[in-house]
Scaffold this active site. Sequence first.
Site, PDB file in Angstrom:
ATOM      1  N   CYS A  31      -4.603   2.449  -3.870  1.00  0.00           N
ATOM      2  CA  CYS A  31      -3.480   3.065  -3.022  1.00  0.00           C
ATOM      3  C   CYS A  31      -2.509   1.819  -3.111  1.00  0.00           C
ATOM      4  O   CYS A  31      -1.706   1.670  -2.588  1.00  0.00           O
ATOM      5  CB  CYS A  31      -3.524   3.409  -2.402  1.00  0.00           C
ATOM      6  N   ASP A  43       3.010  -4.027   8.259  1.00  0.00           N
ATOM      7  CA  ASP A  43       1.966  -3.435   8.108  1.00  0.00           C
ATOM      8  C   ASP A  43       0.636  -5.022   7.868  1.00  0.00           C
ATOM      9  O   ASP A  43       0.740  -5.332   6.680  1.00  0.00           O
ATOM     10  CB  ASP A  43       1.627  -2.569   6.501  1.00  0.00           C
ATOM     11  N   LYS A  59     -10.848  -0.068  10.000  1.00  0.00           N
ATOM     12  CA  LYS A  59     -10.471  -1.438   9.654  1.00  0.00           C
ATOM     13  C   LYS A  59     -11.186  -3.433  10.104  1.00  0.00           C
ATOM     14  O   LYS A  59     -11.135  -4.609   9.707  1.00  0.00           O
ATOM     15  CB  LYS A  59      -9.166  -2.503   8.863  1.00  0.00           C
ATOM     16  N   HIS A  76       1.550  -1.329  -0.093  1.00  0.00           N
ATOM     17  CA  HIS A  76      -0.199   0.325  -0.586  1.00  0.00           C
ATOM     18  C   HIS A  76       0.944   1.177   0.259  1.00  0.00           C
ATOM     19  O   HIS A  76       2.240   1.023   0.699  1.00  0.00           O
ATOM     20  CB  HIS A  76      -1.370  -0.080   0.471  1.00  0.00           C
ATOM     21  N   GLN A 124      -4.739  -5.122   7.067  1.00  0.00           N
ATOM     22  CA  GLN A 124      -5.371  -6.539   6.115  1.00  0.00           C
ATOM     23  C   GLN A 124      -5.386  -7.519   7.102  1.00  0.00           C
ATOM     24  O   GLN A 124      -5.734  -8.433   6.265  1.00  0.00           O
ATOM     25  CB  GLN A 124      -5.309  -6.382   4.927  1.00  0.00           C
TER      26      GLN A 124
HETATM   27  N1  7TS Z   1      -2.190  -0.497   4.307  1.00  0.00           N
HETATM   28  C1  7TS Z   1      -2.904  -0.985   4.472  1.00  0.00           C
HETATM   29  C2  7TS Z   1      -2.420  -2.876   3.743  1.00  0.00           C
HETATM   30  C3  7TS Z   1      -3.700  -0.515   4.243  1.00  0.00           C
HETATM   31  O1  7TS Z   1      -5.250  -1.870   3.133  1.00  0.00           O
HETATM   32  C4  7TS Z   1      -4.578   0.115   3.978  1.00  0.00           C
HETATM   33  C5  7TS Z   1      -6.137   0.961   3.758  1.00  0.00           C
HETATM   34  C6  7TS Z   1      -3.410   1.133   4.740  1.00  0.00           C
HETATM   35  C7  7TS Z   1      -2.212   0.624   4.674  1.00  0.00           C
HETATM   36  C8  7TS Z   1      -3.587   2.691   5.189  1.00  0.00           C
HETATM   37  O2  7TS Z   1      -4.718   2.121   6.827  1.00  0.00           O
HETATM   38  P1  7TS Z   1      -5.542   3.720   6.920  1.00  0.00           P
HETATM   39  O3  7TS Z   1      -5.619   3.352   8.189  1.00  0.00           O
HETATM   40  O4  7TS Z   1      -3.887   4.336   7.582  1.00  0.00           O
HETATM   41  O5  7TS Z   1      -5.703   4.764   6.211  1.00  0.00           O
HETATM   42  N2  7TS Z   1      -6.138   0.308   2.707  1.00  0.00           N
HETATM   43  C9  7TS Z   1      -6.949   1.587   2.100  1.00  0.00           C
HETATM   44  C10 7TS Z   1      -8.207  -0.123   1.204  1.00  0.00           C
HETATM   45  O6  7TS Z   1      -7.885  -1.185   0.573  1.00  0.00           O
HETATM   46  N3  7TS Z   1      -8.738   0.910   0.614  1.00  0.00           N
HETATM   47  O7  7TS Z   1      -9.604   1.972   1.379  1.00  0.00           O
HETATM   48  C11 7TS Z   1      -8.331   2.106   2.332  1.00  0.00           C
END
Ligand code: 7TS
Length: 414
Positions: free
Chosen positions: A372, A208, A234, A131, A211
């Site tokens: 992303c 990371d 999430k 990401h 997910q």
């Molecule tokens: N890393 C992964 C693997 C992610 O899926 C996401 C967000 C982030 C980092 C960033 O997370 P945040 O909470 O700091 O924004 N992923 C997604 C997605 O897949 N669709 O919208 C956001």
Amino acid sequence: MNETVKDISAINWEAVRAQFPILHQEVNGKPLVYLDNGASSQMPQVVIDRLNRYHSFEHSNVHRGIHSLSQHATDEYEATRDKVRTFINAEHLEEIIFTTGTTDSINLVANSYGRSNFQAGDEIMVTEMEHHANIVPWQIVAEQTGASLKVIPIDENGELIMEAFHRLLSDKTRMIAVIHVSNALGTINPVEEIIKAAHNRNIPVLIDGAQAVPHSKVDVQALDADFYSFSAHKMCGPTGFGILYGKKEFLEAMPPYRGGGDMIDRVTFEKTTWNDLPHKFEAGTPPIAAGVGFGAAIDYIESIGMENIAARERELVEYATRKLSEIQGLTLVGTASEKASVISFLLDGIHPTDAGTILDKEGVAVRTGHHCAQPVMDHFSIPGTLRASISFYNNEHDIDRLIEAIEYTKEFFV
Ligand code: 7TS
């Protein structure tokens, strides 16, 4: 990640689903089918109620008030730290740093650890399926320090090419930052193997887990990860809150990332000293309500059981993969042998955005675009995908509605 499948038939999943008020509404005149859990999952009533109670009766600033309300808010907020510690099996409470999300957690490590440890010629290793949150912070720090990025490539199934990883490891590698489960492809990465190989060379590893934590039992000590990041929103929690787990010896040696209130011990114009962990990394008034709400989300998830959640989701992902594979003109993007939650796909001759718009008209919420993860799209030479991301509160009927809406979309564009 490979929990044995439980007998999940004992759980009333429809009763679980009933606890999520947002799912029980119509969108564009059709009952909502929410399959965008990878972007953000929904909150059950207990978490919404907890937030309401906090805002109605408990709100006050934390870590500073002698009055009862402030002390209570502090206790409730700090209780989440212990819940997170237990949830991911960290050894010490101080290893749980509250952040505003995965992005913030990774920026903290890149800036604090990176700027004080990287030098010209050093290498930071990431994968082709990261990401952007696990690419860009490292690029910024690389530019500031003279370090460079090395990229572990992926194959046509969307799996890491592990021989390439082992080949890329060198005496110059100073950090390895790897996505646990790909948000664009669903691939579950062999992070245990990566961490072992890295530690043989004394290289720290950041995982990371944005997910991964919502979909499987993660034990940071068993993994031996040095840093591990994830987001509350999430996993049935509120937005604006996240976690950085870091091994104590790393966090203690690292300088603060942000300066301000709460993170200091003593401030004078000549010299300022830092607060102890974890507060050294938590400057300013934090997202208190979100932190309290996340505590309720963890309680909720544990009341169902992470292994049950993982098993139910595996069942739904298998069902969806089978049904989608039967559709003519549909190509799955990401066919790794180990996958979780996410199914990306393309429809012949239909741009993902156009397809997503028709699905939305049918009440089906999926994400479209590059997720992303533009390097993943570049790898497959595609502009983006449609992505259904599944949670334990989805059901087979949701998948059937997705399938019907896809068939309708195909007819629409004939
Ligand atoms: N890393 C992964 C693997 C992610 O899926 C996401 C967000 C982030 C980092 C960033 O997370 P945040 O909470 O700091 O924004 N992923 C997604 C997605 O897949 N669709 O919208 C956001």
